[in-house]
Design an enzyme around this catalytic site. Sequence first.
Site, short mmCIF file in Angstrom:
data_model
loop_
_atom_site.label_atom_id
_atom_site.label_comp_id
_atom_site.label_asym_id
_atom_site.label_seq_id
_atom_site.Cartn_x
_atom_site.Cartn_y
_atom_site.Cartn_z
N CYS A 259 0.85 -1.20 0.00
CA CYS A 259 0.00 0.00 0.00
C CYS A 259 0.89 1.25 0.00
O CYS A 259 1.59 1.49 -0.97
CB CYS A 259 -0.96 -0.04 1.19
SG CYS A 259 -2.20 1.27 1.19
N ASP B 152 -9.38 -3.10 -7.00
CA ASP B 152 -8.87 -2.13 -6.04
C ASP B 152 -9.57 -0.79 -6.29
O ASP B 152 -9.32 -0.14 -7.31
CB ASP B 152 -7.36 -1.99 -6.19
CG ASP B 152 -6.71 -1.15 -5.10
OD1 ASP B 152 -7.39 -0.27 -4.55
OD2 ASP B 152 -5.53 -1.39 -4.80
N HIS C 120 -7.98 -4.24 -3.00
CA HIS C 120 -6.80 -3.67 -2.37
C HIS C 120 -6.43 -4.51 -1.15
O HIS C 120 -7.27 -5.13 -0.51
CB HIS C 120 -7.10 -2.23 -1.92
CG HIS C 120 -5.92 -1.49 -1.42
ND1 HIS C 120 -4.94 -1.01 -2.27
CD2 HIS C 120 -5.53 -1.14 -0.17
CE1 HIS C 120 -4.00 -0.40 -1.57
NE2 HIS C 120 -4.34 -0.47 -0.29
#
Length: 276
Positions: free
Chosen positions: A156, A213, A245
Amino acid sequence: MAKLTRRKFIAVSSLTAGFAIAVQPISAKTITTDPKGLIAGEVKIPVADGTIPAFRAMPDSGENFPVILVIQEIFGVHAYIQDVCCRLAKLGYVAIAPEMFYRQGDVSKLSDIAEIRKVVSKVPDAQVMSDLDATVAWAASSAKGNSDRLGITGFCWGGRITWLYAAHNPQVKAGVAWYGKLVGEASALTPKHPIDIAKVLQVPVLGLYGGKDTGIPLDTVEQMREQLKGCNTNAEIVVYPDAPHAFHADYRPSYRQKEAQDGWNRLKAWFKQNGV
């Protein structure tokens, strides 16, 4: 946090022993690596203006280990990131996750995502690059690491940093970026994003992204893929069509075992084939 924002500061608090408060409750699918055969725990990394805490894991015997930097999500160096370090140590690496937000605040103790983002938004890329340079130097001098065999992986927020650090430090042999943001507005603290360094990237980076995502649009992934065609390296992007995600984050509902395992296998192969 006044004492931590002085020019000279010292790491005085320990890394969280568990998971970040903001991501409770924790999934039953959480992976926990057996620490047998490892040296694992908190260390202090000397940086330009003091020291920062980091989690280090490495085999308990041997030396000259290849080094992998592990870059956190926005939730800090909590149990998941620490376990990733242990998984890499089981493969023969010295894996180090420095606390990148230490000067700005302890995000592991915050329960509000908005408050966490406020802390993260204050972290300059220049500070991150400098701290990672210092971590590499520490690994070579104090953790039996071989900085000539240097890799980086991040998740991330750390995925974005993986791309940027690979461009910053040509000593990196390979990187693996897990769903890192690729485009964004330039600012004083974040002057460039991965899309901006794609054409000059010299380090092989593998990007792992989810087709579902909602925070990283697929069109930006395709833009990055197109820009990478102009660089002098074998960078690659893999998109898992049905993955959301954070599909590698086994402690969260977003975890997708099939895609996470495939990505991990690709990571292992990527590092090996690129000399890490």
